[in-house]
Design a protein around this motif. Structure first.
Motif, PDB file in Angstrom:
ATOM      1  N   MET A   1       5.570  20.937  31.030  1.00 54.73           N
ATOM      2  CA  MET A   1       5.674  21.161  32.476  1.00 54.73           C
ATOM      3  C   MET A   1       6.162  22.577  32.799  1.00 54.73           C
ATOM      4  O   MET A   1       5.928  23.090  33.892  1.00 54.73           O
ATOM      5  CB  MET A   1       6.607  20.122  33.098  1.00 54.73           C
ATOM      6  N   ALA A   2       6.830  23.191  31.813  1.00 56.27           N
ATOM      7  CA  ALA A   2       7.392  24.529  32.067  1.00 56.27           C
ATOM      8  C   ALA A   2       6.369  25.649  31.849  1.00 56.27           C
ATOM      9  O   ALA A   2       6.598  26.793  32.250  1.00 56.27           O
ATOM     10  CB  ALA A   2       8.586  24.759  31.139  1.00 56.27           C
ATOM     11  N   VAL A   3       5.233  25.335  31.246  1.00 58.94           N
ATOM     12  CA  VAL A   3       4.245  26.398  30.986  1.00 58.94           C
ATOM     13  C   VAL A   3       3.683  26.922  32.314  1.00 58.94           C
ATOM     14  O   VAL A   3       3.309  26.129  33.178  1.00 58.94           O
ATOM     15  CB  VAL A   3       3.086  25.860  30.106  1.00 58.94           C
ATOM     16  N   ASP A   4       3.660  28.238  32.456  1.00 61.21           N
ATOM     17  CA  ASP A   4       3.156  28.817  33.704  1.00 61.21           C
ATOM     18  C   ASP A   4       1.674  29.170  33.569  1.00 61.21           C
ATOM     19  O   ASP A   4       1.319  30.217  33.030  1.00 61.21           O
ATOM     20  CB  ASP A   4       3.968  30.073  34.061  1.00 61.21           C
ATOM     21  N   ASN A   5       0.810  28.270  34.033  1.00 55.32           N
ATOM     22  CA  ASN A   5      -0.628  28.554  34.024  1.00 55.32           C
ATOM     23  C   ASN A   5      -1.120  28.896  35.430  1.00 55.32           C
ATOM     24  O   ASN A   5      -2.310  28.768  35.718  1.00 55.32           O
ATOM     25  CB  ASN A   5      -1.410  27.334  33.510  1.00 55.32           C
ATOM     26  N   SER A   6      -0.216  29.326  36.295  1.00 53.94           N
ATOM     27  CA  SER A   6      -0.611  29.556  37.686  1.00 53.94           C
ATOM     28  C   SER A   6      -1.527  30.770  37.801  1.00 53.94           C
ATOM     29  O   SER A   6      -1.482  31.688  36.981  1.00 53.94           O
ATOM     30  CB  SER A   6       0.631  29.794  38.538  1.00 53.94           C
ATOM     31  N   TRP A   7      -2.339  30.778  38.824  1.00 54.09           N
ATOM     32  CA  TRP A   7      -3.210  31.934  39.080  1.00 54.09           C
ATOM     33  C   TRP A   7      -2.403  33.186  39.395  1.00 54.09           C
ATOM     34  O   TRP A   7      -2.844  34.300  39.109  1.00 54.09           O
ATOM     35  CB  TRP A   7      -4.174  31.642  40.234  1.00 54.09           C
ATOM     36  N   GLN A   8      -1.226  32.999  39.995  1.00 55.51           N
ATOM     37  CA  GLN A   8      -0.394  34.161  40.320  1.00 55.51           C
ATOM     38  C   GLN A   8      -0.214  35.008  39.069  1.00 55.51           C
ATOM     39  O   GLN A   8      -0.255  36.232  39.100  1.00 55.51           O
ATOM     40  CB  GLN A   8       0.991  33.729  40.837  1.00 55.51           C
ATOM     41  N   HIS A   9      -0.039  34.309  37.966  1.00 54.60           N
ATOM     42  CA  HIS A   9       0.181  34.945  36.690  1.00 54.60           C
ATOM     43  C   HIS A   9      -1.132  35.543  36.147  1.00 54.60           C
ATOM     44  O   HIS A   9      -1.232  36.721  35.822  1.00 54.60           O
ATOM     45  CB  HIS A   9       0.700  33.836  35.767  1.00 54.60           C
ATOM     46  N   VAL A  10      -2.163  34.684  36.115  1.00 52.10           N
ATOM     47  CA  VAL A  10      -3.431  35.058  35.454  1.00 52.10           C
ATOM     48  C   VAL A  10      -4.221  36.091  36.264  1.00 52.10           C
ATOM     49  O   VAL A  10      -4.891  36.964  35.694  1.00 52.10           O
ATOM     50  CB  VAL A  10      -4.302  33.786  35.266  1.00 52.10           C
ATOM     51  N   SER A  11      -4.139  36.016  37.597  1.00 53.70           N
ATOM     52  CA  SER A  11      -4.998  36.871  38.419  1.00 53.70           C
ATOM     53  C   SER A  11      -4.703  38.355  38.211  1.00 53.70           C
ATOM     54  O   SER A  11      -5.552  39.208  38.457  1.00 53.70           O
ATOM     55  CB  SER A  11      -4.854  36.505  39.898  1.00 53.70           C
TER      56      SER A  11
ATOM     57  N   GLY B   1      -6.561  30.049  35.460  1.00 51.85           N
ATOM     58  CA  GLY B   1      -5.301  29.541  35.966  1.00 51.85           C
ATOM     59  C   GLY B   1      -5.563  28.210  36.662  1.00 51.85           C
ATOM     60  O   GLY B   1      -6.692  27.724  36.718  1.00 51.85           O
ATOM     61  N   ILE B   2      -4.500  27.623  37.191  1.00 51.94           N
ATOM     62  CA  ILE B   2      -4.675  26.401  37.998  1.00 51.94           C
ATOM     63  C   ILE B   2      -3.981  26.598  39.348  1.00 51.94           C
ATOM     64  O   ILE B   2      -3.076  27.418  39.483  1.00 51.94           O
ATOM     65  CB  ILE B   2      -4.108  25.147  37.297  1.00 51.94           C
ATOM     66  N   ASP B   3      -4.451  25.827  40.301  1.00 48.35           N
ATOM     67  CA  ASP B   3      -3.860  25.903  41.635  1.00 48.35           C
ATOM     68  C   ASP B   3      -2.591  25.048  41.635  1.00 48.35           C
ATOM     69  O   ASP B   3      -2.650  23.817  41.681  1.00 48.35           O
ATOM     70  CB  ASP B   3      -4.878  25.387  42.658  1.00 48.35           C
ATOM     71  N   THR B   4      -1.449  25.702  41.572  1.00 45.98           N
ATOM     72  CA  THR B   4      -0.192  24.960  41.411  1.00 45.98           C
ATOM     73  C   THR B   4       0.305  24.372  42.740  1.00 45.98           C
ATOM     74  O   THR B   4       1.311  23.675  42.763  1.00 45.98           O
ATOM     75  CB  THR B   4       0.892  25.871  40.808  1.00 45.98           C
ATOM     76  N   GLN B   5      -0.423  24.653  43.836  1.00 53.76           N
ATOM     77  CA  GLN B   5      -0.065  23.959  45.091  1.00 53.76           C
ATOM     78  C   GLN B   5      -0.801  22.623  45.163  1.00 53.76           C
ATOM     79  O   GLN B   5      -0.242  21.606  45.543  1.00 53.76           O
ATOM     80  CB  GLN B   5      -0.445  24.817  46.285  1.00 53.76           C
TER      81      GLN B   5
ATOM     82  N   GLY C   1     -12.654  28.932  43.953  1.00 54.65           N
ATOM     83  CA  GLY C   1     -11.868  28.685  45.164  1.00 54.65           C
ATOM     84  C   GLY C   1     -10.428  29.137  45.050  1.00 54.65           C
ATOM     85  O   GLY C   1      -9.789  29.430  46.065  1.00 54.65           O
ATOM     86  N   SER C   2      -9.884  29.212  43.836  1.00 58.51           N
ATOM     87  CA  SER C   2      -8.444  29.513  43.774  1.00 58.51           C
ATOM     88  C   SER C   2      -8.087  30.914  43.261  1.00 58.51           C
ATOM     89  O   SER C   2      -7.049  31.446  43.658  1.00 58.51           O
ATOM     90  CB  SER C   2      -7.693  28.444  42.983  1.00 58.51           C
ATOM     91  N   LEU C   3      -8.924  31.519  42.429  1.00 48.86           N
ATOM     92  CA  LEU C   3      -8.628  32.896  42.009  1.00 48.86           C
ATOM     93  C   LEU C   3      -8.545  33.863  43.210  1.00 48.86           C
ATOM     94  O   LEU C   3      -7.572  34.624  43.326  1.00 48.86           O
ATOM     95  CB  LEU C   3      -9.665  33.359  40.967  1.00 48.86           C
ATOM     96  N   PRO C   4      -9.514  33.826  44.150  1.00 46.61           N
ATOM     97  CA  PRO C   4      -9.412  34.745  45.292  1.00 46.61           C
ATOM     98  C   PRO C   4      -8.130  34.548  46.105  1.00 46.61           C
ATOM     99  O   PRO C   4      -7.553  35.503  46.604  1.00 46.61           O
ATOM    100  CB  PRO C   4     -10.650  34.424  46.128  1.00 46.61           C
TER     101      PRO C   4
END
Ligand code: ADP
Ligand code: GLC
Length: 487
Positions: free
Chosen positions: A464-474, A258-262, A28-31
């Motif tokens: 908390m500062a680690v960026d695991n967002s999908w924006q990064h990983v995708s 990644g994770i959905d950071t929203q 649901g979040s990678l796309p």
């Protein structure tokens, strides 16, 4: 400017329409992240009862007037298409009441399969390949996830998608322990040549193996962390498919989720008592108090609040929690909150533990999205002692909420958590799945929590500062797609 990529994600589940585990979060979040980066990414899942109901509540569902005719083992299924746009992503649901409109996704209860899953996911694969012509949108890439979509690569390669000569296929393994092993005569449903039913291709231990089919025939195979990509080449983690993966090693790679950071944002989470951030962690204390009150835990204590949110299955190593935590609870150093369901033996164990320590341990049996956010927000520590873990999402949700994870050093847990005491990290790791090693990680964590509050707070801020967002990983997926289609 690069030409716009078209990618169709096919899977057995996707949030917010249908979910049993982390697969749904990822599909649901990678796309969504790909769409934000100018890729035309869409999702297709079966039209389960829950999915159709959820879609109706979430927005405007378009139902195509025509149907696709999908043959499997001599029977022709009429498959309709319902479509909805959620968060800028177009979801297709393949509507076939006789196959998908049931109470469960894969079985009547978790851990039990429907008898006709071979047919359900054979028809799913064929319908996914018929979909592009039906909707007049041809993807460059079909990204198929896990065994439920495992027949897409061989069917595509063998020309089932007649109208898709240039479409390439990426297959992702989210958990090699679930392979979709079917009776050999189920080959008839797929309609694939019997010559392919051999040890190098579709057959495994005499059965028709959907996951193996995906691995063997995909153009590229990914799995959900780098370390797991190496682990599944070994007998310890390969679940019998290690030799197949070794053989296809040249096309296998690992990209951690990644994770959905929203959805997971402590500064803006409607489910939690008080927002907080790395700059001002004070709201986290309010979240802890609210969680204690909500679950009937003793509030007048400095004990460390420890959370678990999990499917209760062997993989997750939660028997170690049952064997380990009692002395910490009895000495007033730890309160434990467990949310999950699954194996009756584990459920019984957590019920007993909670009953023996009222006000100190609570067990919430079942699935509860809102509570899972409140546990992440209110806890000091999160436990994930998994025996194996392809990626894992909760350790990343925890870090984002300043909740330090204690994890076993395996798969995606090893790729995403570094140990606080060794290298200024973001959590605590331990090696062998054994009570002694697990307790010593808990000792280290409680020692830091109780005696070194400044160091603890610094570790929270780092986590908390680690960026695991999908924006990064995708972006890693996008590169892989572009390599395949030369765009
Ligand atoms: P897996 O897919 O192996 O179960 P992951 O860590 O990748 O493990 O993903 C689990 C997902 O399911 C997370 O989003 C987690 O929050 C959620 N989850 C698991 N059990 C529950 C539960 N009982 N209630 C709410 N959410 C749950
Ligand atoms: C599987 C794995 C989990 C992973 C998830 C999403 O369910 O067990 O580790 O995070 O898929 O990829």
């Amino acid at each position: 400017m690069a030409r716009k990529l078209r990618v169709l994600h096919a899977a057995g589940e996707a949030v917010p329409l249908a979910k049993t585990g982390g697969l749904a979060d990822v599909v649901g979040s990678l796309p969504r992240a790909l769409v934000e980066n100018n890729t035309d990414a869409r999702i297709v899942i079966p039209g389960y009862k829950v999915a159709l109901e959820a879609a109706k509540k979430l927005g405007r569902v378009k139902v195509h007037p025509q149907q696709m005719h999908i043959e499997a083992g001599g029977h022709v299924h009429q498959v309709g298409v319902a479509e909805i746009i959620l968060n800028k992503v177009r979801y297709y649901m393949l509507v076939c009441p006789e196959l998908y409109e049931r109470d469960g996704l894969y079985g009547p209860v978790p851990n039990e399969d429907y008898d006709d899953n071979a047919r359900r996911y054979s028809v799913f694969a064929k319908a996914v390949l018929a979909l592009p012509t039906f909707i007049k949108w041809v993807p460059h890439i079909i990204h198929a996830h896990d065994w439920q979509a495992g027949l897409i690569p061989p069917l595509l390669e063998r020309g089932f998608g007649n109208d898709l000569p240039a479409t390439r296929c990426v297959f992702s393994i989210h958990n090699i322990a679930y392979q979709g092993t079917m009776w050999h005569f189920d080959m008839k449903l797929a309609g694939l040549d019997w010559a392919l039913f051999n040890h190098m291709q579709l057959e495994h231990n005499g059965q028709f193996n959907y996951l193996k089919a995906g691995v063997v025939f995909a153009d590229r195979v990914t799995t959900v962390s780098r370390r797991y990509a190496d682990e599944i080449l070994t007998p310890e983690f390969g679940a019998g498919l290690e030799e197949v993966l070794q053989h296809h090693h040249y096309k296998v790679s690992g990209i951690h989720n990644g994770i959905d950071t929203q959805v997971w944002d402590p500064e803006n989470d409607p489910e939690i008592a008080m927002p907080f951030s790395a700059k001002d962690l004070s709201g986290k204390k309010d979240c802890a108090l609210a969680l204690r009150k909500e679950l009937g835990l003793v509030t007048d204590t400095k004990a460390c609040l420890v959370g678990v949110i999990s499917r209760l299955v062997e993989q997750k190593g939660l028997d170690l929690v049952l064997e380990t935590v009692e002395p910490y609870v009895l000495s007033g150093r730890m309160q434990l909150v467990v949310l999950g369901s699954g194996d009756p033996v584990l459920e019984h164990g957590f019920h007993q533990l909670a009953a023996s320590h009222p006000g100190w341990v609570t067990f919430w049996r079942g699935y509860n999205e809102g509570l899972s956010h409140r546990i992440e927000a209110g806890s000091d520590i999160f436990l994930m002692p998994s025996r194996f873990e392809p990626c894992g999402l909760n350790q990343m949700y925890s870090m984002r909420y300043g909740t330090l994870p204690i994890v076993r050093y395996t798969g995606g847990l090893a790729d995403t958590v570094t140990d606080v005491l060794v290298d200024n990290g973001t959590g605590f790791t331990f090696g062998p799945a054994d009570v002694g090693y697990f307790s010593s990680a808990i000792d280290r964590a409680l020692g830091l929590f109780e005696h070194y509050p400044k160091e603890w707070a610094a570790a929270q801020v780092r986590a908390m500062a680690v960026d695991n967002s999908w924006q990064h990983v995708s972006q890693e997926y996008e590169e892989l797609y572009r390599e395949l289609v030369f765009l």
